[in-house]
Design a protein around this motif. Sequence first.
Motif, PDB file in Angstrom:
ATOM      1  N   GLU A  47     -70.970 -79.235 -36.124  1.00 30.71           N
ATOM      2  CA  GLU A  47     -72.115 -79.890 -36.749  1.00 30.71           C
ATOM      3  C   GLU A  47     -71.658 -80.905 -37.801  1.00 30.71           C
ATOM      4  O   GLU A  47     -72.211 -82.002 -37.902  1.00 30.71           O
ATOM      5  N   THR A  48     -70.689 -80.513 -38.604  1.00 30.21           N
ATOM      6  CA  THR A  48     -70.070 -81.404 -39.584  1.00 30.21           C
ATOM      7  C   THR A  48     -68.651 -81.697 -39.114  1.00 30.21           C
ATOM      8  O   THR A  48     -67.872 -80.774 -38.887  1.00 30.21           O
ATOM      9  N   ARG A  49     -68.322 -82.965 -38.975  1.00 34.79           N
ATOM     10  CA  ARG A  49     -66.999 -83.303 -38.477  1.00 34.79           C
ATOM     11  C   ARG A  49     -65.965 -83.070 -39.571  1.00 34.79           C
ATOM     12  O   ARG A  49     -66.099 -83.566 -40.691  1.00 34.79           O
ATOM     13  N   PHE A  50     -64.940 -82.311 -39.214  1.00 35.84           N
ATOM     14  CA  PHE A  50     -63.805 -82.100 -40.104  1.00 35.84           C
ATOM     15  C   PHE A  50     -62.546 -82.139 -39.263  1.00 35.84           C
ATOM     16  O   PHE A  50     -62.423 -81.420 -38.275  1.00 35.84           O
ATOM     17  N   ASP A  51     -61.620 -82.982 -39.691  1.00 34.92           N
ATOM     18  CA  ASP A  51     -60.367 -83.133 -38.963  1.00 34.92           C
ATOM     19  C   ASP A  51     -59.241 -83.163 -39.992  1.00 34.92           C
ATOM     20  O   ASP A  51     -59.224 -84.023 -40.880  1.00 34.92           O
ATOM     21  N   TRP A  52     -58.307 -82.219 -39.873  1.00 36.91           N
ATOM     22  CA  TRP A  52     -57.203 -82.173 -40.814  1.00 36.91           C
ATOM     23  C   TRP A  52     -56.415 -83.476 -40.832  1.00 36.91           C
ATOM     24  O   TRP A  52     -55.814 -83.836 -41.846  1.00 36.91           O
ATOM     25  N   THR A  53     -56.371 -84.189 -39.714  1.00 36.59           N
ATOM     26  CA  THR A  53     -55.583 -85.414 -39.634  1.00 36.59           C
ATOM     27  C   THR A  53     -56.355 -86.647 -40.067  1.00 36.59           C
ATOM     28  O   THR A  53     -55.794 -87.741 -40.133  1.00 36.59           O
ATOM     29  N   ASP A  54     -57.641 -86.488 -40.354  1.00 38.06           N
ATOM     30  CA  ASP A  54     -58.480 -87.607 -40.800  1.00 38.06           C
ATOM     31  C   ASP A  54     -59.045 -87.270 -42.175  1.00 38.06           C
ATOM     32  O   ASP A  54     -60.083 -86.633 -42.304  1.00 38.06           O
ATOM     33  N   ARG A  55     -58.356 -87.703 -43.206  1.00 37.32           N
ATOM     34  CA  ARG A  55     -58.725 -87.306 -44.562  1.00 37.32           C
ATOM     35  C   ARG A  55     -60.068 -87.869 -45.002  1.00 37.32           C
ATOM     36  O   ARG A  55     -60.651 -87.378 -45.976  1.00 37.32           O
ATOM     37  N   ALA A  56     -60.571 -88.863 -44.303  1.00 36.42           N
ATOM     38  CA  ALA A  56     -61.899 -89.379 -44.617  1.00 36.42           C
ATOM     39  C   ALA A  56     -62.987 -88.352 -44.335  1.00 36.42           C
ATOM     40  O   ALA A  56     -64.105 -88.470 -44.851  1.00 36.42           O
ATOM     41  N   THR A  57     -62.677 -87.337 -43.528  1.00 38.23           N
ATOM     42  CA  THR A  57     -63.679 -86.304 -43.223  1.00 38.23           C
ATOM     43  C   THR A  57     -63.696 -85.188 -44.262  1.00 38.23           C
ATOM     44  O   THR A  57     -64.609 -84.357 -44.241  1.00 38.23           O
ATOM     45  N   TRP A  58     -62.730 -85.158 -45.167  1.00 33.60           N
ATOM     46  CA  TRP A  58     -62.635 -84.036 -46.096  1.00 33.60           C
ATOM     47  C   TRP A  58     -63.754 -84.043 -47.147  1.00 33.60           C
ATOM     48  O   TRP A  58     -64.419 -83.025 -47.357  1.00 33.60           O
ATOM     49  N   PRO A  60     -66.825 -85.477 -47.341  1.00 34.71           N
ATOM     50  CA  PRO A  60     -68.174 -85.106 -46.910  1.00 34.71           C
ATOM     51  C   PRO A  60     -68.318 -83.621 -46.601  1.00 34.71           C
ATOM     52  O   PRO A  60     -69.362 -83.020 -46.865  1.00 34.71           O
ATOM     53  N   ALA A  61     -67.264 -83.017 -46.049  1.00 31.85           N
ATOM     54  CA  ALA A  61     -67.329 -81.589 -45.748  1.00 31.85           C
ATOM     55  C   ALA A  61     -67.361 -80.758 -47.023  1.00 31.85           C
ATOM     56  O   ALA A  61     -68.024 -79.707 -47.081  1.00 31.85           O
ATOM     57  N   LEU A  62     -66.679 -81.205 -48.078  1.00 37.45           N
ATOM     58  CA  LEU A  62     -66.553 -80.436 -49.313  1.00 37.45           C
ATOM     59  C   LEU A  62     -67.688 -80.673 -50.301  1.00 37.45           C
ATOM     60  O   LEU A  62     -67.845 -79.905 -51.258  1.00 37.45           O
ATOM     61  N   ASP A  63     -68.470 -81.685 -50.095  1.00 39.56           N
ATOM     62  CA  ASP A  63     -69.504 -82.060 -51.066  1.00 39.56           C
ATOM     63  C   ASP A  63     -70.480 -80.911 -51.330  1.00 39.56           C
ATOM     64  O   ASP A  63     -71.146 -80.422 -50.416  1.00 39.56           O
ATOM     65  N   GLY A  64     -70.547 -80.471 -52.586  1.00 35.88           N
ATOM     66  CA  GLY A  64     -71.500 -79.442 -52.980  1.00 35.88           C
ATOM     67  C   GLY A  64     -71.111 -78.028 -52.630  1.00 35.88           C
ATOM     68  O   GLY A  64     -71.902 -77.093 -52.835  1.00 35.88           O
ATOM     69  N   VAL A  65     -69.905 -77.810 -52.124  1.00 34.64           N
ATOM     70  CA  VAL A  65     -69.490 -76.496 -51.629  1.00 34.64           C
ATOM     71  C   VAL A  65     -69.002 -75.607 -52.778  1.00 34.64           C
ATOM     72  O   VAL A  65     -68.259 -76.056 -53.657  1.00 34.64           O
ATOM     73  N   THR A  75     -50.181 -77.743 -38.421  1.00 34.08           N
ATOM     74  CA  THR A  75     -48.977 -77.926 -39.240  1.00 34.08           C
ATOM     75  C   THR A  75     -49.364 -77.816 -40.712  1.00 34.08           C
ATOM     76  O   THR A  75     -50.501 -78.122 -41.089  1.00 34.08           O
ATOM     77  N   PRO A  76     -48.445 -77.392 -41.569  1.00 32.03           N
ATOM     78  CA  PRO A  76     -48.818 -77.064 -42.948  1.00 32.03           C
ATOM     79  C   PRO A  76     -48.951 -78.247 -43.893  1.00 32.03           C
ATOM     80  O   PRO A  76     -49.464 -78.083 -45.002  1.00 32.03           O
ATOM     81  N   GLU A  77     -48.533 -79.432 -43.498  1.00 32.32           N
ATOM     82  CA  GLU A  77     -48.418 -80.541 -44.446  1.00 32.32           C
ATOM     83  C   GLU A  77     -49.714 -80.878 -45.208  1.00 32.32           C
ATOM     84  O   GLU A  77     -49.654 -81.163 -46.411  1.00 32.32           O
ATOM     85  N   PRO A  78     -50.907 -80.856 -44.576  1.00 30.84           N
ATOM     86  CA  PRO A  78     -52.100 -81.286 -45.328  1.00 30.84           C
ATOM     87  C   PRO A  78     -52.684 -80.231 -46.266  1.00 30.84           C
ATOM     88  O   PRO A  78     -53.594 -80.541 -47.041  1.00 30.84           O
ATOM     89  N   ILE A  79     -52.216 -79.001 -46.206  1.00 27.24           N
ATOM     90  CA  ILE A  79     -52.938 -77.907 -46.860  1.00 27.24           C
ATOM     91  C   ILE A  79     -52.999 -78.071 -48.368  1.00 27.24           C
ATOM     92  O   ILE A  79     -54.064 -77.918 -48.989  1.00 27.24           O
ATOM     93  N   ALA A  80     -51.879 -78.374 -49.013  1.00 21.36           N
ATOM     94  CA  ALA A  80     -51.873 -78.470 -50.469  1.00 21.36           C
ATOM     95  C   ALA A  80     -52.820 -79.559 -50.955  1.00 21.36           C
ATOM     96  O   ALA A  80     -53.587 -79.354 -51.912  1.00 21.36           O
ATOM     97  N   ASP A  81     -52.794 -80.722 -50.308  1.00 23.12           N
ATOM     98  CA  ASP A  81     -53.687 -81.806 -50.716  1.00 23.12           C
ATOM     99  C   ASP A  81     -55.143 -81.416 -50.507  1.00 23.12           C
ATOM    100  O   ASP A  81     -56.010 -81.732 -51.336  1.00 23.12           O
ATOM    101  N   ALA A  86     -60.366 -79.737 -52.664  1.00 21.26           N
ATOM    102  CA  ALA A  86     -61.458 -78.770 -52.653  1.00 21.26           C
ATOM    103  C   ALA A  86     -61.740 -78.226 -54.052  1.00 21.26           C
ATOM    104  O   ALA A  86     -62.905 -78.127 -54.476  1.00 21.26           O
ATOM    105  N   THR A  87     -60.689 -77.861 -54.771  1.00 26.38           N
ATOM    106  CA  THR A  87     -60.907 -77.336 -56.117  1.00 26.38           C
ATOM    107  C   THR A  87     -61.473 -78.423 -57.037  1.00 26.38           C
ATOM    108  O   THR A  87     -62.333 -78.152 -57.869  1.00 26.38           O
ATOM    109  N   ALA A  88     -61.011 -79.666 -56.875  1.00 24.16           N
ATOM    110  CA  ALA A  88     -61.560 -80.762 -57.669  1.00 24.16           C
ATOM    111  C   ALA A  88     -63.031 -80.999 -57.359  1.00 24.16           C
ATOM    112  O   ALA A  88     -63.803 -81.436 -58.230  1.00 24.16           O
ATOM    113  N   ALA A  89     -63.422 -80.698 -56.121  1.00 23.43           N
ATOM    114  CA  ALA A  89     -64.820 -80.875 -55.710  1.00 23.43           C
ATOM    115  C   ALA A  89     -65.713 -79.726 -56.158  1.00 23.43           C
ATOM    116  O   ALA A  89     -66.938 -79.794 -55.979  1.00 23.43           O
TER     117      ALA A  89
END
Length: 281
Positions: A47-58, A60-65, A75-81, A86-89
């Motif tokens: 329903e909400t597009r989220f793609d680990w490889t497309d940071r532009a989707t992060w 909108p998915a995190l807004d208000g959460v 792969t683990p590379e994107p997790i820390a960012d 998420a915490t900043a949001a």
Amino acid sequence: MTDDAKTTLPSDALILVLGATGKTGRRLVARLRDQGRAVRAASRSGETRFDWTDRATWAPALDGVSALYLVGPPTPEPIADFVDQATAAGVRRFVVLSGRGVEVFGDSFEPSMAEAERVVRAAGVDWTVIRPNNFSQNFDEDIFAGPLRAGRLALPVGDVPEPFIDAEDIADVAATLLTEDGHTGRTYELSGPRALSFADAVAELADAWGRPMRFEHITADAYVAELTADGVPADTARALADVLAWLADGHNAPPTTGVRDVLGREPRDFSVYAKSTAPRS
């Protein structure tokens, strides 16, 4: 369960479920919505597009959460960012889907799970980790399903017992951890109530499904050869074989109390899963 464990997340708090079309994610979304919770179901095709490889989707998915079910990327590379964003949001509660044994083999075989645990533990948030055994649903929804439909499941696991966990139980546990207090900083290992060998599991499924199916033990090298012949990349095939060989040593064989510790009830038996997935005539 203690009294403080029954304190719930505010009823209007928005919960983000990653991997929302997956085995645990879609069940979790259904449970939370049945409870009247506000849920954002996110995945590459959800329903909400989220793609680990497309940071532009992060964003909108995190807004208000307020709370998040974290199913890591391949792969683990994107997790820390992502966790930083998420915490900043404003996300303050994380439930991380990991795997039993990840503290031993994680960096070698499941680096994303290991990294997700490390990053969230250090993020200064309300976190809980769940480490399930092999899913029962692997037999009908995932890696074992095709071979079983063909009548033969061949794995390098010998006769080691495995307390398969029903994804329905994982969803029940995750829903509780996301919405109730009293679980911060805890790691729950989740299993079914009974350990049975892969051969016995296949026999139970054959009986419940009314199909001729058999299990065969093969060597790790033979397993890799079969997977690569079917088009699986060699490194992926070897990683799967290594995990199964690790399981064959019995590390994850004893049933755990995790489901009971969180839910106050016993987990579903494998026989319940087998009957529930039987073809309807």
